[in-house]
Design a protein around this motif. Structure first.
Motif, PDB file in Angstrom:
ATOM      1  N   THR A 244      84.107 -22.880-112.477  1.00 17.68           N
ATOM      2  CA  THR A 244      84.112 -24.333-112.646  1.00 17.68           C
ATOM      3  C   THR A 244      84.357 -24.712-114.101  1.00 17.68           C
ATOM      4  O   THR A 244      85.100 -25.654-114.407  1.00 17.68           O
ATOM      5  CB  THR A 244      82.777 -24.922-112.150  1.00 17.68           C
ATOM      6  OG1 THR A 244      82.601 -24.583-110.771  1.00 17.68           O
ATOM      7  CG2 THR A 244      82.759 -26.431-112.307  1.00 17.68           C
TER       8      THR A 244
ATOM      9  N   ALA B 169      85.938 -22.739 -98.775  1.00 18.19           N
ATOM     10  CA  ALA B 169      84.989 -21.626 -98.724  1.00 18.19           C
ATOM     11  C   ALA B 169      84.087 -21.632 -99.946  1.00 18.19           C
ATOM     12  O   ALA B 169      84.456 -22.154-101.002  1.00 18.19           O
ATOM     13  CB  ALA B 169      85.750 -20.298 -98.658  1.00 18.19           C
ATOM     14  N   PRO B 170      82.888 -21.057 -99.837  1.00 18.24           N
ATOM     15  CA  PRO B 170      82.067 -20.859-101.036  1.00 18.24           C
ATOM     16  C   PRO B 170      82.823 -19.966-102.024  1.00 18.24           C
ATOM     17  O   PRO B 170      83.593 -19.083-101.615  1.00 18.24           O
ATOM     18  CB  PRO B 170      80.821 -20.151-100.500  1.00 18.24           C
ATOM     19  CG  PRO B 170      80.809 -20.424 -99.031  1.00 18.24           C
ATOM     20  CD  PRO B 170      82.237 -20.543 -98.618  1.00 18.24           C
ATOM     21  N   TRP B 171      82.584 -20.194-103.311  1.00 20.61           N
ATOM     22  CA  TRP B 171      83.318 -19.430-104.318  1.00 20.61           C
ATOM     23  C   TRP B 171      83.194 -17.913-104.155  1.00 20.61           C
ATOM     24  O   TRP B 171      84.218 -17.216-104.200  1.00 20.61           O
ATOM     25  CB  TRP B 171      82.882 -19.849-105.726  1.00 20.61           C
ATOM     26  CG  TRP B 171      83.512 -18.991-106.787  1.00 20.61           C
ATOM     27  CD1 TRP B 171      82.913 -18.009-107.520  1.00 20.61           C
ATOM     28  CD2 TRP B 171      84.878 -19.005-107.199  1.00 20.61           C
ATOM     29  NE1 TRP B 171      83.817 -17.406-108.365  1.00 20.61           N
ATOM     30  CE2 TRP B 171      85.030 -18.003-108.197  1.00 20.61           C
ATOM     31  CE3 TRP B 171      85.989 -19.761-106.835  1.00 20.61           C
ATOM     32  CZ2 TRP B 171      86.249 -17.751-108.820  1.00 20.61           C
ATOM     33  CZ3 TRP B 171      87.211 -19.512-107.454  1.00 20.61           C
ATOM     34  CH2 TRP B 171      87.331 -18.511-108.444  1.00 20.61           C
ATOM     35  N   PRO B 172      82.000 -17.342-103.946  1.00 24.41           N
ATOM     36  CA  PRO B 172      81.921 -15.878-103.806  1.00 24.41           C
ATOM     37  C   PRO B 172      82.784 -15.348-102.663  1.00 24.41           C
ATOM     38  O   PRO B 172      83.433 -14.307-102.796  1.00 24.41           O
ATOM     39  CB  PRO B 172      80.433 -15.617-103.554  1.00 24.41           C
ATOM     40  CG  PRO B 172      79.741 -16.797-104.163  1.00 24.41           C
ATOM     41  CD  PRO B 172      80.652 -17.953-103.903  1.00 24.41           C
ATOM     42  N   ALA B 173      82.807 -16.057-101.544  1.00 24.31           N
ATOM     43  CA  ALA B 173      83.615 -15.609-100.406  1.00 24.31           C
ATOM     44  C   ALA B 173      85.101 -15.716-100.735  1.00 24.31           C
ATOM     45  O   ALA B 173      85.883 -14.812-100.399  1.00 24.31           O
ATOM     46  CB  ALA B 173      83.286 -16.445 -99.168  1.00 24.31           C
ATOM     47  N   TYR B 174      85.489 -16.822-101.373  1.00 21.36           N
ATOM     48  CA  TYR B 174      86.894 -16.984-101.759  1.00 21.36           C
ATOM     49  C   TYR B 174      87.321 -15.873-102.708  1.00 21.36           C
ATOM     50  O   TYR B 174      88.369 -15.246-102.517  1.00 21.36           O
ATOM     51  CB  TYR B 174      87.099 -18.354-102.420  1.00 21.36           C
ATOM     52  CG  TYR B 174      88.445 -18.463-103.099  1.00 21.36           C
ATOM     53  CD1 TYR B 174      89.586 -18.780-102.373  1.00 21.36           C
ATOM     54  CD2 TYR B 174      88.579 -18.211-104.467  1.00 21.36           C
ATOM     55  CE1 TYR B 174      90.833 -18.840-102.990  1.00 21.36           C
ATOM     56  CE2 TYR B 174      89.813 -18.261-105.085  1.00 21.36           C
ATOM     57  CZ  TYR B 174      90.940 -18.583-104.343  1.00 21.36           C
ATOM     58  OH  TYR B 174      92.171 -18.625-104.958  1.00 21.36           O
TER      59      TYR B 174
ATOM     60  N   ASP C 221      81.718 -15.699-111.732  1.00 16.78           N
ATOM     61  CA  ASP C 221      80.887 -16.467-110.811  1.00 16.78           C
ATOM     62  C   ASP C 221      81.350 -17.924-110.753  1.00 16.78           C
ATOM     63  O   ASP C 221      82.258 -18.348-111.468  1.00 16.78           O
ATOM     64  CB  ASP C 221      79.413 -16.359-111.196  1.00 16.78           C
ATOM     65  CG  ASP C 221      79.130 -16.838-112.628  1.00 16.78           C
ATOM     66  OD1 ASP C 221      79.943 -17.598-113.196  1.00 16.78           O
ATOM     67  OD2 ASP C 221      78.093 -16.430-113.184  1.00 16.78           O
ATOM     68  N   GLU C 222      80.696 -18.695-109.870  1.00 11.63           N
ATOM     69  CA  GLU C 222      81.133 -20.077-109.646  1.00 11.63           C
ATOM     70  C   GLU C 222      80.967 -20.941-110.896  1.00 11.63           C
ATOM     71  O   GLU C 222      81.817 -21.789-111.188  1.00 11.63           O
ATOM     72  CB  GLU C 222      80.360 -20.691-108.473  1.00 11.63           C
ATOM     73  CG  GLU C 222      80.820 -22.108-108.149  1.00 11.63           C
ATOM     74  CD  GLU C 222      80.211 -22.650-106.868  1.00 11.63           C
ATOM     75  OE1 GLU C 222      80.321 -23.867-106.631  1.00 11.63           O
ATOM     76  OE2 GLU C 222      79.615 -21.853-106.098  1.00 11.63           O
TER      77      GLU C 222
ATOM     78  N   TRP D 124      91.138 -22.554-103.970  1.00  9.48           N
ATOM     79  CA  TRP D 124      89.723 -22.618-103.644  1.00  9.48           C
ATOM     80  C   TRP D 124      89.381 -23.968-103.014  1.00  9.48           C
ATOM     81  O   TRP D 124      88.680 -24.049-102.000  1.00  9.48           O
ATOM     82  CB  TRP D 124      88.888 -22.376-104.901  1.00  9.48           C
ATOM     83  CG  TRP D 124      87.403 -22.458-104.679  1.00  9.48           C
ATOM     84  CD1 TRP D 124      86.714 -22.065-103.570  1.00  9.48           C
ATOM     85  CD2 TRP D 124      86.435 -22.969-105.602  1.00  9.48           C
ATOM     86  NE1 TRP D 124      85.365 -22.292-103.738  1.00  9.48           N
ATOM     87  CE2 TRP D 124      85.169 -22.839-104.969  1.00  9.48           C
ATOM     88  CE3 TRP D 124      86.505 -23.502-106.889  1.00  9.48           C
ATOM     89  CZ2 TRP D 124      83.998 -23.254-105.602  1.00  9.48           C
ATOM     90  CZ3 TRP D 124      85.330 -23.899-107.510  1.00  9.48           C
ATOM     91  CH2 TRP D 124      84.097 -23.780-106.871  1.00  9.48           C
ATOM     92  N   ARG D 125      89.912 -25.039-103.620  1.00  5.94           N
ATOM     93  CA  ARG D 125      89.682 -26.380-103.080  1.00  5.94           C
ATOM     94  C   ARG D 125      90.178 -26.469-101.637  1.00  5.94           C
ATOM     95  O   ARG D 125      89.493 -26.992-100.761  1.00  5.94           O
ATOM     96  CB  ARG D 125      90.420 -27.410-103.942  1.00  5.94           C
ATOM     97  CG  ARG D 125      89.522 -28.418-104.597  1.00  5.94           C
ATOM     98  CD  ARG D 125      90.241 -29.483-105.390  1.00  5.94           C
ATOM     99  NE  ARG D 125      91.653 -29.318-105.590  1.00  5.94           N
ATOM    100  CZ  ARG D 125      92.218 -28.888-106.721  1.00  5.94           C
ATOM    101  NH1 ARG D 125      91.452 -28.525-107.747  1.00  5.94           N
ATOM    102  NH2 ARG D 125      93.528 -28.820-106.837  1.00  5.94           N
TER     103      ARG D 125
END
Length: 218
Positions: A125, A150-155, A120-121, A145-146
């Motif tokens: 992180t 995109a939001p982390w789950p989508a990425y 998870d995010e 990701w940066r």
């Protein structure tokens, strides 16, 4: 992984693998031992009759440089070890059928894997904030990701779909359909790449995305 990270990973994971195995000199097959040789040196030192199967395995009589799906074992194994080698195979069911065919009834199946659905995010992180200098897979994910915005789950879902990665719970379910499950537990996964110990990760309060499974062949 760097050489240091690989040594840290193998050293921390060996205790779990060794505890699950039958007594030496049992016949052990390690699937996906990698260019570093996986657990083969430790298995040999402990007195096991072990062979490692991997297209990128080192040279040596105890290694077979080929895909496990193409290898024909000379005799049924007493144990199979698969360390982070199942989540990216093309056909998980076919590989597990090959493992079942390569083992005798009652053989031990030891799997160390990654439950990417638990990444998870908050956990991502935590990892990215602790990256040492380098250009490993976590470094690349932090940068991509940066850049994606995109939001982390989508990425993560897009990456996993592109790479065709199996979920950890799907791996456990598939193992349970072919072997008699003895134990399943969550475990640290990122520590070696971060230059930390597995205890550091275990006590961090993040999701434990590692997966440790032990089963018995029927």
């Amino acid at each position: 992984m760097t050489d240091d990270a690989t040594r840290r990973w193998l050293g921390a994971t060996w205790t779990f693998v060794r505890t699950a195995l039958p007594p030496a000199p049992a016949r052990v097959v390690e699937i996906g031992c990698g260019p570093a040789g996986g657990f083969l040196p430790a298995l040999a030192a402990a007195g096991y009759d072990a062979v490692g199967v991997d297209p990128e395995a080192p040279e040596g009589p105890q290694y077979r440089r080929m895909e496990f799906e193409r290898w024909s074992p000379p005799a049924p194994a007493d144990a199979v070890v698969a360390c982070t080698s199942l989540h990216h195979v093309d056909d998980l069911d076919a590989v597990l059928e090959r493992i079942a065919a390569a083992t005798r009834p009652g053989a031990i199946v030891v799997v160390v894997e990654w439950a990417r659905e638990r990444f998870d995010e908050r956990t991502a992180t935590w990892c990215f904030d602790r990256l040492p200098p380098g250009d490993g897979w976590l470094h690349r994910h932090a940068a991509r990701w940066r850049e994606s915005g995109a939001p982390w789950p989508a990425y993560l879902d897009e990456w996993a779909a592109t790479e065709r990665l199996h979920r950890g719970d799907a791996i456990v379910a598939a193992l349970g359909r072919r072997f008699r499950t003895r134990s399943v537990e969550a475990a640290p996964y990122f520590f070696a790449d971060l230059g930390l110990s597995d205890d550091d990760e275990r006590s961090a309060g993040i999701a434990l995305t590692g997966l440790r499974y032990v089963g018995l062949a029927e």
